[in-house]
Design an enzyme around this catalytic site. Structure first.
Site: not given
Ligand SMILES: C[C@H](N)C(=O)N[C@@H](Cc1c[nH]cn1)C(=O)O
Ligand SMILES: [Zn+2]
Ligand SMILES: [Zn+2]
Length: 479
Positions: A100, A167
């Site tokens: 996603d 994710e």
């Molecule tokens: C590091 C990873 N690619 C990422 O961007 N994770 C997000 C996860 C997240 C947390 N809340 C919503 N999405 C982030 O670190 O923001």
């Molecule tokens: Zn990611």
């Molecule tokens: Zn991301």
């Protein structure tokens, strides 16, 4: 370097155009997990991956996750579990990625259509939503399998794959699945590798052994029954937005200091040894400025900048739902506004202690406003920080792979972002987890004009394959 690796690298170079075409086909599917209108595209992306995996000879199991609890009219996209190879004489490696993407609209300021992979042949930059986060890395594993097949090189490990479609919306349902499958689908896994983060700069690869956690809050202030005319009611009604802005202003200052009493006491103290670690990392303030597109940093030096990103918490205010935000000058008094903010957490902060301090602070500040509006604060989602030991054969293998592809030793880094399932994989499988990034710090993940450099994609496919070759033979000792 093992001779079969050179053959593999040559094959990846030969197939680079078809790998880029594959990334373009993936980017063209707007699999935005946050948008109910686009949810069917997340399913389409799952189909896309399933079809590719089956064509490569992998077995696939689609695991449905049921209905989305917060939006019961929506079905959660499946987790794609896949296995390539089942040879008891080979190591088994589990990899994770997500299919996603974050939302993206051309009118947000994208220079090109976010769902068309636009390749700038001069710079090698490939723009498109999901190019670096996380479709490029996910396809990297599949491309590595295909390049081995086309080159007639034996695949060095049994590969277990876990690809999720939620994710970017909090990995809904995945924790339970991982816990359940740890002793089932994932039972053979001897180590875990996640490619969903970024190099520290734009030139040098890194291996990542730590992530910050995240606790995301919603702060609602409610007053009148409906939005009002500020000419008619301004001065005679207690405005929710005024209360909310006041409360948000008590959380953090513009030097990044979190103003919630007691919060900094939860943070692990900095040791002299740890302090030295930051000096050795290849990172220049210019890398930060390149990522920012400005020179508006808080700290003037790299050590404090890296510490602020990796080992100290930060509080960011993300937005206000219900507030007027369009161009123009609407003279409205919003009736109900929801402030969104999150805290990136670090060792030794326990999420429940953080929640308690946040609620205590906001209730105290709310009393001080002497307002007659109502306030509610709640936790949206939370994921815990993760720090592991890079002194493990999984990291040793990845380090050799970096050296074989990029001719440099990788930096060992932590990261400011959050991938909450990392800790779940570690705890549920009991195996070492490594983060092996493909993209660079300049990729603008989550932002407008997200991109992946051709070099990072093609050399990244080589890197993932080389990692599998080295991890297949790395002596199984903790170093
Ligand atoms: C590091 C990873 N690619 C990422 O961007 N994770 C997000 C996860 C997240 C947390 N809340 C919503 N999405 C982030 O670190 O923001
Ligand atoms: Zn990611
Ligand atoms: Zn991301």
């Amino acid at each position: 370097m093992a001779p079969q690796l050179q053959g593999y690298f040559d094959q990846v170079d030969l197939m680079s155009d078809s790998f880029i075409a594959r990334l373009a086909a993936a980017v063209a599917i707007p699999s935005v997990s946050a948008d109910p209108e686009l949810r069917h595209h997340v399913f389409k992306m799952a189909d896309f991956l399933e079809k590719l995996l089956l064509a490569l000879g992998a077995t696939v199991e689609r695991r449905p996750l049921g209905i989305e609890p917060a939006r019961p009219t929506l079905e959660l996209p499946p987790v794609i579990l896949s296995r390539y190879g089942n040879d008891p004489n080979k190591r088994t490696i589990l990899v994770y990625g997500h299919y996603d993407v974050q939302p993206a609209l051309k009118e947000d300021g994208w220079a090109t259509d976010p769902f068309v992979l636009s390749v700038d042949e001069k710079t090698g930059k490939m723009f498109g939503r999901g190019s670096t986060d996380d479709k490029g890395p996910v396809l990297g594993w599949l491309n590595a399998i295909e390049a081995h097949q086309k080159a007639g090189i034996e695949f060095p490990v049994n590969l277990l794959m876990c690809f999720e479609g939620m994710e970017e919306y909090g990995s809904e349902g995945l924790d339970d699945l991982i816990k359940k499958e740890a002793k089932n689908y994932f039972k053979d896994a001897e180590a875990v590798c996640i490619s969903d983060n970024y190099w520290l700069g734009a030139e040098k690869p890194c291996l990542t052994y730590g992530l910050r956690g995240v606790s995301y809050y919603e702060l609602t202030v409610h007053g009148p029954a409906q939005d009002l005319h500020s000419g008619v009611y301004g001065g005679s009604v207690t405005e929710p937005m005024t209360d909310l802005v006041k409360l948000l202003g008590t959380l953090v200052d513009n030097k990044g200091n979190i103003l919630i009493p007691g919060l900094s006491e939860l943070v692990a103290p900095l040791s002299e040894d740890e302090k030295l670690l930051y000096q050795g990392i290849s990172f220049e303030m210019q890398d930060l400025y390149d990522g920012l597109g400005s020179e508006t940093s808080i700290h003037p030096d790299k050590e404090r900048t890296l510490m602020a990103r990796w080992r100290y918490p930060s509080l960011s205010i993300h937005g206000i739902e219900g507030a007027f935000s369009a161009p123009g000058a609407k003279t409205v008094i919003p009736a109900k506004v929801i402030g969104k903010f999150s805290i990136r957490t670090v060792p030794n902060m326990e999420p429940k202690d953080v929640d308690e301090l946040v609620y205590q602070h906001l209730n105290f500040e709310w009393e001080k406003t002497r307002t007659n509006n109502t306030m509610k604060v709640g936790l949206g989602h939370a994921g815990k920080w993760w720090v592991s030991s890079p002194k493990h054969w999984n990291f040793a293998a990845a380090s050799k792979a970096v050296e074989s592809v990029f001719k440099v030793k990788p930096d060992m880094t932590r990261e400011g972002g959050s991938i909450p399932v990392t800790l779940t994989f570690e705890q549920a499988t009991g195996k070492n987890v490594l983060l092996l990034p493909m993209g660079s710090s300049t990729d603008a993940a989550h932002s407008i004009n997200e991109k992946l450099d051709k070099r990072n994609y093609i050399e990244g496919i080589k890197l993932l394959g080389a990692y599998l070759h080295y991890v297949a033979v790395e002596p199984q000792i903790e170093q």
